[in-house]
Design a protein around this motif. Sequence first.
Motif, PDB file in Angstrom:
ATOM      1  N   LEU A  41       0.789  -1.231   0.000  1.00  0.00           N
ATOM      2  CA  LEU A  41       0.000   0.000   0.000  1.00  0.00           C
ATOM      3  C   LEU A  41       0.821   1.281   0.000  1.00  0.00           C
ATOM      4  O   LEU A  41       0.345   2.317  -0.463  1.00  0.00           O
ATOM      5  CB  LEU A  41      -0.923   0.025   1.232  1.00  0.00           C
ATOM      6  N   SER A  42       2.029   1.233   0.543  1.00  0.00           N
ATOM      7  CA  SER A  42       2.797   2.451   0.766  1.00  0.00           C
ATOM      8  C   SER A  42       4.224   2.303   0.245  1.00  0.00           C
ATOM      9  O   SER A  42       4.797   1.214   0.291  1.00  0.00           O
ATOM     10  CB  SER A  42       2.840   2.789   2.268  1.00  0.00           C
ATOM     11  N   VAL A  43       4.784   3.415  -0.211  1.00  0.00           N
ATOM     12  CA  VAL A  43       6.165   3.385  -0.680  1.00  0.00           C
ATOM     13  C   VAL A  43       7.107   3.639   0.492  1.00  0.00           C
ATOM     14  O   VAL A  43       6.759   4.351   1.436  1.00  0.00           O
ATOM     15  CB  VAL A  43       6.426   4.442  -1.779  1.00  0.00           C
ATOM     16  N   PRO A  44       8.311   3.071   0.445  1.00  0.00           N
ATOM     17  CA  PRO A  44       9.306   3.366   1.473  1.00  0.00           C
ATOM     18  C   PRO A  44       9.877   4.762   1.271  1.00  0.00           C
ATOM     19  O   PRO A  44       9.685   5.378   0.217  1.00  0.00           O
ATOM     20  CB  PRO A  44      10.367   2.286   1.240  1.00  0.00           C
ATOM     21  N   GLU A  45      10.596   5.255   2.269  1.00  0.00           N
ATOM     22  CA  GLU A  45      11.192   6.582   2.147  1.00  0.00           C
ATOM     23  C   GLU A  45      12.184   6.646   0.987  1.00  0.00           C
ATOM     24  O   GLU A  45      12.388   7.701   0.397  1.00  0.00           O
ATOM     25  CB  GLU A  45      11.883   6.980   3.455  1.00  0.00           C
ATOM     26  N   ASP A  46      12.801   5.508   0.673  1.00  0.00           N
ATOM     27  CA  ASP A  46      13.774   5.479  -0.426  1.00  0.00           C
ATOM     28  C   ASP A  46      13.135   4.984  -1.727  1.00  0.00           C
ATOM     29  O   ASP A  46      13.791   4.339  -2.540  1.00  0.00           O
ATOM     30  CB  ASP A  46      14.985   4.612  -0.067  1.00  0.00           C
ATOM     31  N   CYS A  47      11.852   5.312  -1.922  1.00  0.00           N
ATOM     32  CA  CYS A  47      11.158   4.963  -3.169  1.00  0.00           C
ATOM     33  C   CYS A  47      12.038   5.345  -4.357  1.00  0.00           C
ATOM     34  O   CYS A  47      12.569   6.456  -4.439  1.00  0.00           O
ATOM     35  CB  CYS A  47       9.830   5.707  -3.229  1.00  0.00           C
ATOM     36  N   ASN A  51       7.683   4.648 -11.212  1.00  0.00           N
ATOM     37  CA  ASN A  51       7.228   3.284 -11.483  1.00  0.00           C
ATOM     38  C   ASN A  51       6.953   2.522 -10.194  1.00  0.00           C
ATOM     39  O   ASN A  51       5.933   1.829 -10.073  1.00  0.00           O
ATOM     40  CB  ASN A  51       8.261   2.540 -12.329  1.00  0.00           C
ATOM     41  N   GLU A  52       7.850   2.625  -9.227  1.00  0.00           N
ATOM     42  CA  GLU A  52       7.623   1.958  -7.941  1.00  0.00           C
ATOM     43  C   GLU A  52       6.414   2.567  -7.242  1.00  0.00           C
ATOM     44  O   GLU A  52       5.617   1.857  -6.615  1.00  0.00           O
ATOM     45  CB  GLU A  52       8.859   2.076  -7.052  1.00  0.00           C
ATOM     46  N   TYR A  53       6.267   3.862  -7.356  1.00  0.00           N
ATOM     47  CA  TYR A  53       5.135   4.551  -6.731  1.00  0.00           C
ATOM     48  C   TYR A  53       3.811   4.019  -7.275  1.00  0.00           C
ATOM     49  O   TYR A  53       2.874   3.720  -6.522  1.00  0.00           O
ATOM     50  CB  TYR A  53       5.257   6.054  -6.997  1.00  0.00           C
ATOM     51  N   LEU A  54       3.729   3.879  -8.598  1.00  0.00           N
ATOM     52  CA  LEU A  54       2.478   3.465  -9.227  1.00  0.00           C
ATOM     53  C   LEU A  54       2.107   2.016  -8.917  1.00  0.00           C
ATOM     54  O   LEU A  54       0.934   1.640  -9.005  1.00  0.00           O
ATOM     55  CB  LEU A  54       2.565   3.676 -10.743  1.00  0.00           C
ATOM     56  N   GLU A  55       3.097   1.201  -8.533  1.00  0.00           N
ATOM     57  CA  GLU A  55       2.819  -0.188  -8.170  1.00  0.00           C
ATOM     58  C   GLU A  55       1.866  -0.284  -6.979  1.00  0.00           C
ATOM     59  O   GLU A  55       1.156  -1.289  -6.827  1.00  0.00           O
ATOM     60  CB  GLU A  55       4.118  -0.914  -7.823  1.00  0.00           C
ATOM     61  N   LYS A  56       1.837   0.739  -6.152  1.00  0.00           N
ATOM     62  CA  LYS A  56       1.062   0.683  -4.905  1.00  0.00           C
ATOM     63  C   LYS A  56      -0.435   0.873  -5.117  1.00  0.00           C
ATOM     64  O   LYS A  56      -1.203   0.823  -4.149  1.00  0.00           O
ATOM     65  CB  LYS A  56       1.592   1.728  -3.915  1.00  0.00           C
ATOM     66  N   PHE A  57      -0.842   1.070  -6.355  1.00  0.00           N
ATOM     67  CA  PHE A  57      -2.271   1.190  -6.637  1.00  0.00           C
ATOM     68  C   PHE A  57      -2.891  -0.152  -7.031  1.00  0.00           C
ATOM     69  O   PHE A  57      -4.113  -0.283  -7.053  1.00  0.00           O
ATOM     70  CB  PHE A  57      -2.507   2.218  -7.753  1.00  0.00           C
ATOM     71  N   LEU A 254       8.397  14.252  -3.742  1.00  0.00           N
ATOM     72  CA  LEU A 254       9.676  13.715  -3.269  1.00  0.00           C
ATOM     73  C   LEU A 254       9.739  12.211  -3.495  1.00  0.00           C
ATOM     74  O   LEU A 254      10.786  11.675  -3.881  1.00  0.00           O
ATOM     75  CB  LEU A 254       9.875  14.035  -1.786  1.00  0.00           C
ATOM     76  N   ASN A 255       8.629  11.521  -3.276  1.00  0.00           N
ATOM     77  CA  ASN A 255       8.582  10.070  -3.500  1.00  0.00           C
ATOM     78  C   ASN A 255       8.952   9.715  -4.926  1.00  0.00           C
ATOM     79  O   ASN A 255       9.604   8.695  -5.181  1.00  0.00           O
ATOM     80  CB  ASN A 255       7.186   9.517  -3.213  1.00  0.00           C
ATOM     81  N   THR A 256       8.509  10.537  -5.868  1.00  0.00           N
ATOM     82  CA  THR A 256       8.741  10.244  -7.285  1.00  0.00           C
ATOM     83  C   THR A 256      10.013  10.903  -7.813  1.00  0.00           C
ATOM     84  O   THR A 256      10.243  10.945  -9.019  1.00  0.00           O
ATOM     85  CB  THR A 256       7.540  10.667  -8.137  1.00  0.00           C
ATOM     86  N   LYS A 257      10.814  11.428  -6.888  1.00  0.00           N
ATOM     87  CA  LYS A 257      12.157  11.949  -7.185  1.00  0.00           C
ATOM     88  C   LYS A 257      12.152  13.208  -8.050  1.00  0.00           C
ATOM     89  O   LYS A 257      13.074  13.449  -8.823  1.00  0.00           O
ATOM     90  CB  LYS A 257      13.032  10.871  -7.832  1.00  0.00           C
ATOM     91  N   MET A 258      11.101  14.024  -7.891  1.00  0.00           N
ATOM     92  CA  MET A 258      11.114  15.316  -8.556  1.00  0.00           C
ATOM     93  C   MET A 258      12.068  16.280  -7.871  1.00  0.00           C
ATOM     94  O   MET A 258      12.622  17.192  -8.503  1.00  0.00           O
ATOM     95  CB  MET A 258       9.696  15.902  -8.584  1.00  0.00           C
ATOM     96  N   PHE A 259      12.228  16.118  -6.557  1.00  0.00           N
ATOM     97  CA  PHE A 259      13.118  16.959  -5.761  1.00  0.00           C
ATOM     98  C   PHE A 259      13.909  16.068  -4.814  1.00  0.00           C
ATOM     99  O   PHE A 259      13.420  15.018  -4.378  1.00  0.00           O
ATOM    100  CB  PHE A 259      12.312  17.997  -4.964  1.00  0.00           C
ATOM    101  N   PRO A 260      15.130  16.452  -4.458  1.00  0.00           N
ATOM    102  CA  PRO A 260      15.965  15.589  -3.618  1.00  0.00           C
ATOM    103  C   PRO A 260      15.503  15.507  -2.172  1.00  0.00           C
ATOM    104  O   PRO A 260      15.674  14.478  -1.516  1.00  0.00           O
ATOM    105  CB  PRO A 260      17.358  16.225  -3.719  1.00  0.00           C
ATOM    106  N   ASP A 261      14.921  16.588  -1.666  1.00  0.00           N
ATOM    107  CA  ASP A 261      14.453  16.600  -0.284  1.00  0.00           C
ATOM    108  C   ASP A 261      13.491  17.773  -0.105  1.00  0.00           C
ATOM    109  O   ASP A 261      13.346  18.626  -0.995  1.00  0.00           O
ATOM    110  CB  ASP A 261      15.619  16.690   0.710  1.00  0.00           C
TER     111      ASP A 261
END
Length: 337
Positions: A41-47, A51-57, A254-261
Amino acid sequence: MKRLIDLHVHLDGSLPYETVHKLMKKEGLPAKTDTELYPLLSVPEDCRDLNEYLEKFDFPLQLMQSAGNIEQIVYDLLTVQRAEGLVYTEIRFAPQLHCQQGLTQAAVVEAAVAGLRRFEKEQYSCTCTETTPELHAGLILCAMRGAGNEEANLETVRVAAKYLGKGVVALDLAGAEALFPTRDFEDVFSLARELEVPFTIHAGEAAGPDSIRTALAFGARRIGHGVRALEDAALVKELAEKQIPLECCPTSNLNTKMFPDMAHYPIRALLEAGVKATVNTDNMTVSDTTESKEFVKLEQAIGLTAAEEKQLLLNAADAIFGGEDEKARLRKLIAEM
């Protein structure tokens, strides 16, 4: 308590864990602990990426193929949001994704509206106080980027028109923006304009400023995400002059790596440029966040001030797909914070 507003929250990315347990039992699925459910259901902090994000749907959608389940999820999510301090929310979903077991798009929307009405009835039967005011809500129907679903998207527009003002407040376009450019969906928004359905469009997230420009040309009243507008100074100026709201979603970005932090998240730059930025969750469960957490993270990372928070909330109040009476109610609640 803060009076919070979430304009950009996806139903299938925001199933409460308690609801998942309840529906798994109802569907006869083997019980799992929260720890066992987390990677589904949820991505880890180091998503790693989108692609990994969308797997959670994938797993939530398995539980969202019956009218009863959809009604329950809408009701439960609204209950969670009210407990968190929300006074307004717009929950979005793509009806075409919930038709795998025979539901029509109209039946999907009717089920979601039933969940909304059930929540409203229960809320109005209790005593709402100045400390805990009412949560008002609307539904946004998403057309989907993709190939071969043109008729399904047009049906979503027609269903949105049918239920507009009856629980539904607007239309959206979601999905893989970089793979399926906004410009390819002119027919969807031509029909929306013809049927007088207002809309927002996911743009300026995976794709750049040109995607936002196309959304504006189509007639979008808001932009989903839109943070890549900052790559184009002229576009930022246009957004500010036209007061087009951006539905910013910090943790998700941030999860999808648009920004570093979070320290690099450009919410202050948008405000300083006069853009009507707002802060939203996107997917409460996938991103393991809440509306209040989003503000806390920005406070800790960039020193977001109380004045800036209030401006963001006032921007959200002005941006709702609702009438002037509702906007006035929200402005009053925010002013009293």
